[in-house]
Design an enzyme around this catalytic site. Sequence first.
Site, mmCIF file in Angstrom:
data_model
loop_
_atom_site.group_PDB
_atom_site.id
_atom_site.type_symbol
_atom_site.label_atom_id
_atom_site.label_comp_id
_atom_site.label_asym_id
_atom_site.label_seq_id
_atom_site.Cartn_x
_atom_site.Cartn_y
_atom_site.Cartn_z
ATOM 1 N N ASP A 38 9.592 3.771 3.327
ATOM 2 C CA ASP A 38 8.632 3.105 3.410
ATOM 3 C C ASP A 38 8.409 1.606 2.407
ATOM 4 O O ASP A 38 9.770 1.512 1.784
ATOM 5 C CB ASP A 38 8.313 5.052 2.410
ATOM 6 N N LYS A 60 4.341 1.749 6.682
ATOM 7 C CA LYS A 60 3.000 2.011 7.009
ATOM 8 C C LYS A 60 2.454 0.410 5.988
ATOM 9 O O LYS A 60 2.265 0.882 5.079
ATOM 10 C CB LYS A 60 2.219 3.162 7.510
ATOM 11 N N MET A 175 -4.896 9.056 -2.922
ATOM 12 C CA MET A 175 -5.254 8.295 -1.470
ATOM 13 C C MET A 175 -6.811 8.070 -1.701
ATOM 14 O O MET A 175 -8.072 8.332 -0.640
ATOM 15 C CB MET A 175 -4.826 8.727 0.124
HETATM 16 N N1 SAH Z 1 4.664 11.693 -1.339
HETATM 17 C C1 SAH Z 1 3.353 10.385 -2.728
HETATM 18 C C2 SAH Z 1 2.612 10.447 -2.388
HETATM 19 C C3 SAH Z 1 2.266 9.537 -0.775
HETATM 20 S S1 SAH Z 1 0.525 9.554 -0.253
HETATM 21 C C4 SAH Z 1 3.515 10.949 -3.576
HETATM 22 O O1 SAH Z 1 3.670 12.583 -3.829
HETATM 23 O O2 SAH Z 1 3.673 10.595 -4.571
HETATM 24 C C5 SAH Z 1 -0.207 7.427 -1.236
HETATM 25 C C6 SAH Z 1 -0.928 7.813 -2.181
HETATM 26 O O3 SAH Z 1 -0.041 8.126 -3.089
HETATM 27 C C7 SAH Z 1 -1.372 6.386 -2.764
HETATM 28 O O4 SAH Z 1 -2.875 6.291 -1.495
HETATM 29 C C8 SAH Z 1 -2.193 6.719 -3.825
HETATM 30 O O5 SAH Z 1 -2.549 7.607 -3.898
HETATM 31 C C9 SAH Z 1 -1.131 7.387 -4.417
HETATM 32 N N2 SAH Z 1 0.288 6.723 -5.389
HETATM 33 C C10 SAH Z 1 1.160 6.974 -5.001
HETATM 34 N N3 SAH Z 1 2.058 6.074 -5.133
HETATM 35 C C11 SAH Z 1 1.314 5.777 -6.329
HETATM 36 C C12 SAH Z 1 1.096 4.515 -7.365
HETATM 37 N N4 SAH Z 1 1.975 4.309 -7.475
HETATM 38 N N5 SAH Z 1 0.134 4.838 -8.734
HETATM 39 C C13 SAH Z 1 -0.841 5.478 -8.598
HETATM 40 N N6 SAH Z 1 -1.076 5.824 -6.923
HETATM 41 C C14 SAH Z 1 -0.031 6.185 -5.838
#
Ligand code: SAH
Length: 502
Positions: A38, A60, A175
């Site tokens: 990803d 994406k 998100m």
């Molecule tokens: N599977 C991922 C989440 C994917 S959804 C997990 O477990 O973390 C994507 C969302 O995750 C983003 O919109 C944001 O809200 C959050 N996210 C992912 N990485 C992030 C980061 N480094 N800092 C803050 N939010 C993050």
Amino acid sequence: MSARAGIVYLVGAGPGDPGLMTARSLALIAAADAVFYDRLIPPGALAGAREDAELVYVGKQPGVPSVAQEEIGARLVEAAQAGRSVVRLKGGDPFVFGRGGEEGEALRAAGVEFEVVPGVTAGVAASAYAGIPVTHRDDASAVAFVTGHEDPEKPETALDWDALARFPGTLVFYMGVKRLDENAAALVAGGRDPEEPAAAIERGTWPGQRTVLATLGTLAAAVEREAIKAPALIVVGAVAARRRELAWFERRPLHGRRVVVTRARAQASGLAATLRELGAEVVELPAIRIEPRIDTDEVKKAAAAIGVYELVCLTSPNGVRLLFEAIVAAGLDARALAGATVAAIGPGTARALAERGVLADVVPERFVAEALVEALADVDVKGARVLVARAAEARDVLPDALRERGAEVDVVALYETVREEPTPDAVEAAQSADYVTFTSSSTVRNLTDALGERFPSAAHIVSIGPVTSEAVREAGLAVNVEAERHDIDGLVAALITDATRT
Ligand code: SAH
């Protein structure tokens, strides 16, 4: 470890800090035939992949056409059925808002075996790096992970905002930036206190992490003002205010500073790692490359006759490495230096010698040629055979001084430092740098020549010592900071002092 053929591993890569990748994720990446990855995976996450592994980007990106979810599933199935070991690498945890569940279902439906490797999810990690404990004995006995990005047109998945408002604990929204205003209003309408602490964490665990702390009622405006962008996490709950006490990541001395490292790629890693550990975002922009010159007649001759020298002077770790290569090529080993006094210009050079079984007899306190000359004052060199083994383009301070004192000096060039053309990406990243570090005059000349107009003129220039500083001034630039100790640690110390001042 080996990855099994015909299996898909749904692997979490964590939130961005490469150090938060699990041991199992790294082992599987190293073993896999194919990795489907990803967008939001840590920098360097794929560095350990096999050279012949197929690396496929299926991320994406907002506003860019991307590989459809069904197609990702189909490609995973296809790769596994072709008998390959497949890693499907996702940001954070694959089963937390990661569509890992859907991919697992698609695999199972096709009869493909899979395993899940959990990752550190952003909800926990970004909060921790912002100094926010998602639970706390006094503040929160429960935590909920919520999507802030529900499609309001999709009634079947609609969140019960009144229930969420009543949730007795911390709410962590993934998100959640785009619809923050509406979501906060829905929580307040459901009875949540608008005065409750709330935070937004942008790019949590990355070097550029930013956090804003406000209240549920004011966070949307604060986020707008600070231009917080995805990926960001929203934390609603009394725990958010704990950050006032517990913030740590953003307090590291170089947090939020972009620092350009200009050393040759082979040497850059130590400095880059130290700077990263201090919180800096490092841009590697190698200005030079070391070209060995150990197959010249002069080097071959000196190496074969190494035993005749009474004094051998080495002026860099590269010099040590290459002199030993030349000695070995001549059919000799460290014992050939048994009779000689060995002088090293600084501790790095002395270390390189020690690694090869030779303890330097002379190491000056300051690491410039003049200091080595001084340190050699007690060594009687009159009539002595001396070897100065060094870079092609070095200054003649040392050989001149030794000759003046009656030594018979052979100078051999073990390597040449040649200009490295910077990559467009690195040049681009350097434009907004806060610091440019220079560790030798050749890096100054080569980088300023290579960048020309694109040299980041607003950045502070940090120089390792007086000779390098002179080259900076000759290039028409000003030195902002000069290290007091002319080695890498001294350079880092000087940079920190400047960063804490400004
Ligand atoms: N599977 C991922 C989440 C994917 S959804 C997990 O477990 O973390 C994507 C969302 O995750 C983003 O919109 C944001 O809200 C959050 N996210 C992912 N990485 C992030 C980061 N480094 N800092 C803050 N939010 C993050």
